[in-house]
Design an enzyme around this catalytic site. Sequence first.
Site, short mmCIF file in Angstrom:
data_model
loop_
_atom_site.label_atom_id
_atom_site.label_comp_id
_atom_site.label_asym_id
_atom_site.label_seq_id
_atom_site.Cartn_x
_atom_site.Cartn_y
_atom_site.Cartn_z
N ASP A 36 0.88 -1.18 0.03
CA ASP A 36 0.01 0.15 -0.06
C ASP A 36 0.81 1.21 -0.06
O ASP A 36 2.04 1.41 0.41
CB ASP A 36 -0.98 0.08 1.25
N ASN A 41 -10.53 -3.26 -6.76
CA ASN A 41 -9.59 -2.29 -7.42
C ASN A 41 -10.42 -2.15 -8.83
O ASN A 41 -9.89 -0.96 -9.42
CB ASN A 41 -8.28 -2.86 -7.51
#
Length: 250
Positions: free
Chosen positions: A24, A72
């Site tokens: 991340d 996503n």
Amino acid sequence: MEKDQNRVSLDPSRIPNHIAIIMDGNGRWAKKRHLPRVAGHKEGMNTVKKVAIAASDLGVKVLTLYAFSTENWKRPQKEVSYLMQLPIRFFKTFVPDLVKHNVKVMVMGDTSQLPEGTQKAVKDAINDTADCDGMILNFALNYGGRDEIVRAVKAIASEVESGKLSSQDVSGTVISQHLMTAPLGRLADPDLLIRTSGEMRLSNFLLWQIAYSEFVFTDELWPDFDGQSLEKAIIQFQQRHRRFGGLINK
Ligand code: V07
């Protein structure tokens, strides 16, 4: 002071077998530099290369990386199409290096939904590293932890329906054998889960498999993560006392 990381060094005889990472902070890394988000993803891919080699050199047996989640797809279309190019770039620029380091590529997730060229790059990376028997570099690509469990339950239910399996024989082992990590066998469950960028969530990554994993969260953004960051996370892992709910170390 005793626990000061700079004073404790890595024990090469206690390297976690399976490390999983939630990569991340690519967007935040780019924003800090006034660059588009995709520049962060590109740098993040270079970090994948460095960290994979570092892990392999340390003797890690499986490195599972969360590259693209089933959620996503909700990102801006331009970003999604850029992300879909990354396995292709990765394949072009990095597979020879992986072969040199004896690293085998594996992918888990629903790859059938990916663009044709991406699917081909993934297949080629798997094929070209098929004979490697060193570290497994396992990409979670279009992966979701709940989706994985739903698929496993469906598969088990249909085996019960067809009489291949009795409902009485459903066990933890049977469930593990129907998850996407099943090919990893006894290495399926990560010993250590790392998440970069300061967020302390699982975000639908491995759910079943992390039952006894140690978690290490770091504020470092993924593109800034490197071999030394990995070693620091492993040192934290080594400083903990794993108990497996009291099953071992008694
Ligand atoms: C992606 C780079 C790492 C940071 C996080 C997101 C962006 C490597 C791959 C990959 C996947 C399968 C494969 C070979 C390489 C990848 C996506 C995104 C979608 F067989 N990095 N990377 N795939 N990022």
